[in-house]
Structures are given as structure tokens and as C-alpha cells.
Design an enzyme around this catalytic site. Structure first.
Site, PDB file in Angstrom:
ATOM      1  N   ASP A 213       2.104   0.434  -0.306  1.00 37.59           N
ATOM      2  CA  ASP A 213       1.327   1.673  -0.318  1.00 37.59           C
ATOM      3  C   ASP A 213       1.671   2.502  -1.565  1.00 37.59           C
ATOM      4  OD1 ASP A 213      -0.420   3.471   1.347  1.00 37.59           O
ATOM      5  OD2 ASP A 213       1.319   4.791   1.224  1.00 37.59           O
ATOM      6  N   GLU A 274      -0.894  -1.536  -3.880  1.00 31.60           N
ATOM      7  CA  GLU A 274      -2.068  -0.646  -3.854  1.00 31.60           C
ATOM      8  C   GLU A 274      -1.954   0.200  -5.113  1.00 31.60           C
ATOM      9  OE1 GLU A 274      -4.151   3.102  -1.609  1.00 31.60           O
ATOM     10  OE2 GLU A 274      -2.004   2.979  -1.873  1.00 31.60           O
TER      11      GLU A 274
HETATM   12  C1  NOJ Z   1      -2.859   4.916   0.853  1.00 35.20           C
HETATM   13  C2  NOJ Z   1      -3.269   4.530   2.229  1.00 35.20           C
HETATM   14  O1  NOJ Z   1      -4.172   3.469   2.173  1.00 35.20           O
HETATM   15  C3  NOJ Z   1      -3.855   5.777   2.861  1.00 35.20           C
HETATM   16  O2  NOJ Z   1      -4.496   5.498   4.071  1.00 35.20           O
HETATM   17  C4  NOJ Z   1      -2.752   6.776   3.034  1.00 35.20           C
HETATM   18  O3  NOJ Z   1      -3.286   7.981   3.549  1.00 35.20           O
HETATM   19  C5  NOJ Z   1      -2.078   7.066   1.702  1.00 35.20           C
HETATM   20  N1  NOJ Z   1      -1.819   5.893   0.929  1.00 35.20           N
HETATM   21  C6  NOJ Z   1      -0.759   7.776   1.922  1.00 35.20           C
HETATM   22  O4  NOJ Z   1       0.177   6.895   2.485  1.00 35.20           O
END
Ligand code: NOJ
Length: 533
Positions: A213, A274
């Protein structure tokens, strides 16, 4: 156990991974929220779909202020989703069905309920407990102003002021997301060591890897200077290059350490970042041979659905990652953006886009429900749960519309998702026509199309992409020639039908096409795969 590197392609270099938004996939406990046992019960569906792996969104102990992306204990399972035994059973059953399991690692921040943060609040400024997070004194008289001008991705300021033990207003802590998600200080060795303990904890249980993440956010610029782009708030629209919060050079050292750790488990465990980093070269730097294995290329998801924009997004991504010897990880949907069928304007467009993405070289991630052509849902205001809705002062509806639980069967909500009367977000009655059950019985359904595409992809597709030149205006095409049979993909994203001169045999199409073996008639927003003569 160390392993000896070999040059052969690994499973992840061409895998298709289904993203399961755990809350919304399948509920076994009857509380209206999806869980691990529900996912286990649907593994046969995923195996039949033909994906190679599943990425499960956070299942850790959490107060669910951001639906699990606020982790209170990264090495414990939230009772809402099940138990550690459920994780073990999930891994065993998935592996038995030929599926790998990726978990969601959330290293940038914790929940405010993590013991570390509770301890930090109780401790004094300058303490070891506070040093795990980004606590700072405020600016201005009395320290009443936030330490810098950073905003929260979810709206509003990125800082929250705490009350000190003596009852007086005190320091501020950074939260790039909700106030319930304090950012960790990644210059702190204790923070680094803890994340590695978490990686080992799950890898030891047989997990195949992690989606990381906010992978570009962990390390912040020294001194936390003001943001030159303070007006930009949303996660998917901020400029990453030059912002002090994102894409800082120091983050690469974190991934070098993690890569060594994963490699010690053998060559098949994988890290997928990500990465909202727009510049292709800066993006590619994260997937150098000693860093992350893969990183989402959101370029395609963000590109306008036109031949020119797709060609640029695909070409730039391929060129940049080729320079570091890594594949591009394609993605067209996830739990943070509007459902593809709505974003691209129609179910036809989403069928064409998915077929085209699946013809690209490299791994692809599919967001559960996109294989059913689910549209974005306008969730009634009273039911909205995404923190963005509150944080934006009810100006941005948030991401609930793409998180509505899946319709499995039957003719009325909750469509086999749960035995509760309703799912945690209400499902539209019109989804009766889109259930898995309804689509399985319809050879022209989106589900059957995606299953077919995955089967053909597995059987035939391989080799690099070579563009087809000389196609009609607005049409994009490419060849894949290194697999067991050559395949040509032709995409017509335009609103008009087109004729393409192409000799061969039709393999698969997203819409009814006309084909006499030499001229392909592609209807508006459609895609076809051919085996050229
Ligand atoms: C990316 C995640 O995909 C999202 O859903 C989340 O709110 C944020 N990062 C914070 O962790």
C-alpha cells in the site's frame, strides 16, 4: 534457505491476479460483511475464472476507519474477517486449487488504535514512543498552526493536534490519509524492523507475496518542507514528482532490504507496489532487479480510452520497464476508482478494454466484479462509509460506489452475498441481471468473455508486443508472436464501426463482429483477437 537465481520467467511475470475486496466478496458469518471463510467458499469460482492468484485487501485487526487500511495489529486477523486458522486454510485451499495468495501490506501508516500510537500519545514529546511516528511542534504563536502545509489525501489538513498529559494542546502528528491513520517515521530503524517482522510472519505461513500500500509514500523529504503543490488532494491526482510526501529517493533502500528478505524464501514470493508515480522512468526505478518485483502501472487506468492515449500509455510503460528488465503490471480497476464500466462509458467499453489489457505482455490485475461488468453505484448518502465523504465536507462521494458487495445468485439483494437481510452497502435491484449465476448461463455474458480470454491467454499468448501500423484512424492493434500461436489484438475504442483488413481466423471478440477471413468489421467500442494467416 537461499536459492540460486535462474533466468527463467517466474509465475508472476505473466500472471493474472484477481483483486478481492474482502468486505465485498462473500460473507459466511451472516453479518453482511465479506470474510475469509466466504472467500474460501468461492475459491472454485476464482479457479474456474482462470486467474493465477488472488490479492486479498487487508484482513488485519483494525477499527475499520478506512476499511482495514488502518491496521491496529499487522500480525493478527480481525475477528470481522475470521481467524489465523482461516488464513492458513485459505492458503492451503488456494494452493490446492492452483491459486497463489497475495496479502495487502500497509507500511506507511497504522491505525490510531495500534498500541504503538496509544503509547505515543501517552508519552512525552521527544520520546522513543513518539519517534515511531511523525510528531512535530506546531508553527506560529503557541504552536497553534500545523507544522507544514501538507493536506490529507482524503481532504482537509494532513496534521492533527494532540492533547498532552498536562491537558494542554500539544504536538501535531502527520496523517496523509485519515486522522485515524498516523504516518510512521520510516527513518526509524524500529519501524523498519517491525515491517520486516510482519513480512516474515506471513511468508512463514506460506503467503506468496504482498501488494504494498502507498509504496511511494513511506519516506518523506528531510525536514518536512511545505508542499509546492498544496492544492492537490486526491490520491490518484497528486503530482508525485517534486512533492515532499511522495517518491523520495530514500524509499528505494526499504525495498532493497525487503527484496533480500523475500529472496531468502525462494524466487516465487512477490512484492507488488501500489505506485502512483506518473513519470515512467521514476516508476521503473521501483522495479529494478533488486527492488519490488512488480508495480501497478496506473497509466492505462488513467488514460483516455482512445487509440492514441492507450498507445502512449502502453508504449511509455513498456519502454521504461524494459530498461530495468521488469514486466509492466497492468490494471484497469480497483477499490479506489470508479468502476470501469461507468468510467469508460459503457459495459461494451469495459469488455473491450479488459480484452485488450489481457492481450498485453506482463501481469494484469482484475478487480473482482469487473469480470461481471458491474457499474459504479450511486450509493445513497445515508449509507456512505468512505472517510472521504465526511472529510470532504460531503463534496466528494468517496469510493463506496465501486465497493458494493458482489451479486452471486438469485433475483433480489443480497444476491447470495450474505445470509443477512442486507449487505454492508446496499446492492441495486438491477444487479439481478448481472449475478454470477445469471452470467454463467449466458454465452454472451461478460463473465464468459473474461473466462474465455483468460483461457486463450494461458494457452496461446506470449512474447513481446509489436505494434500493427497502418490501421484505420482511431484503431489500435498489436501482435504477440512468441506464444504457442501468434495472436493479433485489434481495439476500436471509437464510437463508430470500422473495417480492418486482416487475414486470419477470429479467436475471441468483445462484441459481435463481422469477419470473412480478410476484412474484420469491428462495431463501436469493441476488441477482437485474431490468429493471423
Ligand atoms: C491505498 C488504498 O488502496 C486505499 O484504499 C487506502 O485508503 C489508502 N491507500 C490508504 O491506505
Amino acid at each position: 534457505m537461499a536459492w540460486v537465481a535462474d533466468a527463467g520467467p517466474r509465475w508472476w511475470s505473466s500472471a493474472v491476479v484477481q483483486q478481492v475486496y474482502l468486505r465485498s466478496f462473500a460473507d459466511s458469518s451472516g453479518d453482511g460483511v465479506g470474510d475469509l471463510a466466504g472467500l474460501r467458499s468461492r475459491l472454485p469460482y476464482l479457479a474456474a475464472l482462470g486467474v493465477d492468484a488472488v490479492w486479498v485487501t487487508p484482513h488485519y485487526e483494525s477499527p475499520q476507519e478506512d476499511h482495514g487500511y488502518d491496521v491496529a495489529d499487522p500480525r493478527a486477523v480481525d475477528p470481522l474477517f475470521g481467524t489465523l486458522a482461516d488464513v492458513d486454510a485459505l492458503v492451503a485451499e488456494a494452493h490446492g486449487a492452483g491459486l497463489r495468495v497475495l496479502l495487502d501490506l500497509v507500511p506507511n501508516h497504522t491505525s490510531r488504535q495500534r498500541q504503538w500510537f496509544v503509547d505515543a500519545l501517552a508519552a512525552a514529546p521527544g520520546s522513543r514512543e513518539r519517534a515511531r511516528y511523525l510528531f512535530r511542534d506546531g508553527r506560529g504563536p503557541g504552536g497553534d498552526e500545523p507544522p507544514n502545509d501538507w493536506g490529507s489525501v482524503f481532504g482537509g489538513p494532513g496534521w492533527e493536534r494532540v492533547v498532552e498529559a498536562d491537558g494542554r494542546p500539544g504536538q501535531w502528528y502527520l496523517h496523509l490519509f485519515a486522522p485515524g491513520q498516523p504516518d510512521l517515521d520510516w527513518s526509524n530503524e524500529e519501524v523498519r524492523a517491525d515491517a520486516e517482522q510482519t513480512l516474515r510472519f506471513w511468508l512463514d505461513r506460506g503467503i506468496d507475496g504482498f501488494r504494498v500500500d502507498v509504496a511511494h509514500g513511506l519516506v518523506k523529504a528531510d525536514g518536512l518542507p511545505d508542499d509546492p503543490f498544496p492544492q492537490v488532494m486526491t490520491e490518484s491526482s497528486f503530482p508525485t514528482h517534486g512533492s515532499p510526501q511522495w517518491d523520495q529517493p530514500g524509499v528505494h533502500e526499504v525495498y532493497r532490504r525487503w527484496r533480500r528478505l523475500l529472496d531468502s524464501y525462494g524466487p516465487d514470493r512477490v512484492l507488488v507496489g501500489e505506485l502512483w508515480v506518473r513519470d515512467p522512468e521514476r516508476h521503473a526505478a521501483y522495479v529494478r532487479p533488486d527492488e519490488l518485483h512488480l508495480a501497478f502501472a496506473f497509466q492505462l487506468l488513467e488514460a483516455e480510452f482512445t487509440a492514441a492515449a492507450w498507445r502512449e500509455a502502453i508504449g511509455d510503460s513498456l519502454a521504461a520497464t524494459a530498461s530495468v528488465g521488469s514486466p509492466v503490471t497492468w490494471v484497469l480497476g480497483n477499490h479506489d476508482v470508479a468502476r470501469m464500466a461507468t468510467r469508460l462509458g459503457s459495459v461494451e467499453a469495459s469488455r473491450a478494454a479488459q480484452l485488450a489489457m489481457l492481450a498485453l505482455p506482463g501481469p494484469a490485475f482484475l478487480y473482482a466484479g469487473d469480470e461481471l461488468g458491474l457499474p459504479e453505484v450511486d450509493v445513497p448518502a445515508a449509507h456512505r462509509q468512505d472517510p472521504i465523504w465526511e472529510r470532504s465536507g460531503h463534496t466528494a462521494p468517496g469510493r463506496d460506489g465501486c465497493r458494493v458487495p458482489l451479486p452471486w445468485s438469485g433475483s433480489a439483494p443480497p444476491f447470495g452475498f450474505t445470509t443477512a437481510a442486507t449487505a454492508w452497502l446496499p446492492q441495486p435491484a438491477a444487479w439481478a441481471a448481472l449475478t454470477v449465476e445469471a452470467q454463467e448461463g449466458d454465452p454472451l455474458s461478460t463473465l464468459v468473455l473474461v473466462r474465455g480470454a483468460l483461457a486463450v491467454r494461458r494457452a496461446l499468448l506470449g512474447g513481446p508486443l509489436a505494434w500493427r501500423e497502418g490501421l484505420p484512424d482511431g484503431v489500435l492493434g498489436w501482435d504477440r508472436v512468441g506464444g504457442s500461436a501468434p495472436v493479433t489484438c485489434v481495439l476500436n475504442p471509437t464510437a463508430a464501426g470500422v473495417e480492418v483488413a486482416l487475414a486470419g481466423r477470429l479467436v475471441l471478440a468483445s462484441a459481435p463482429v463481422g469477419y470473412d477471413g480478410t476484412t474484420l468489421e469491428l462495431p463501436p467500442t469493441s476488441c477482437a483477437w485474431l490468429s493471423p494467416a
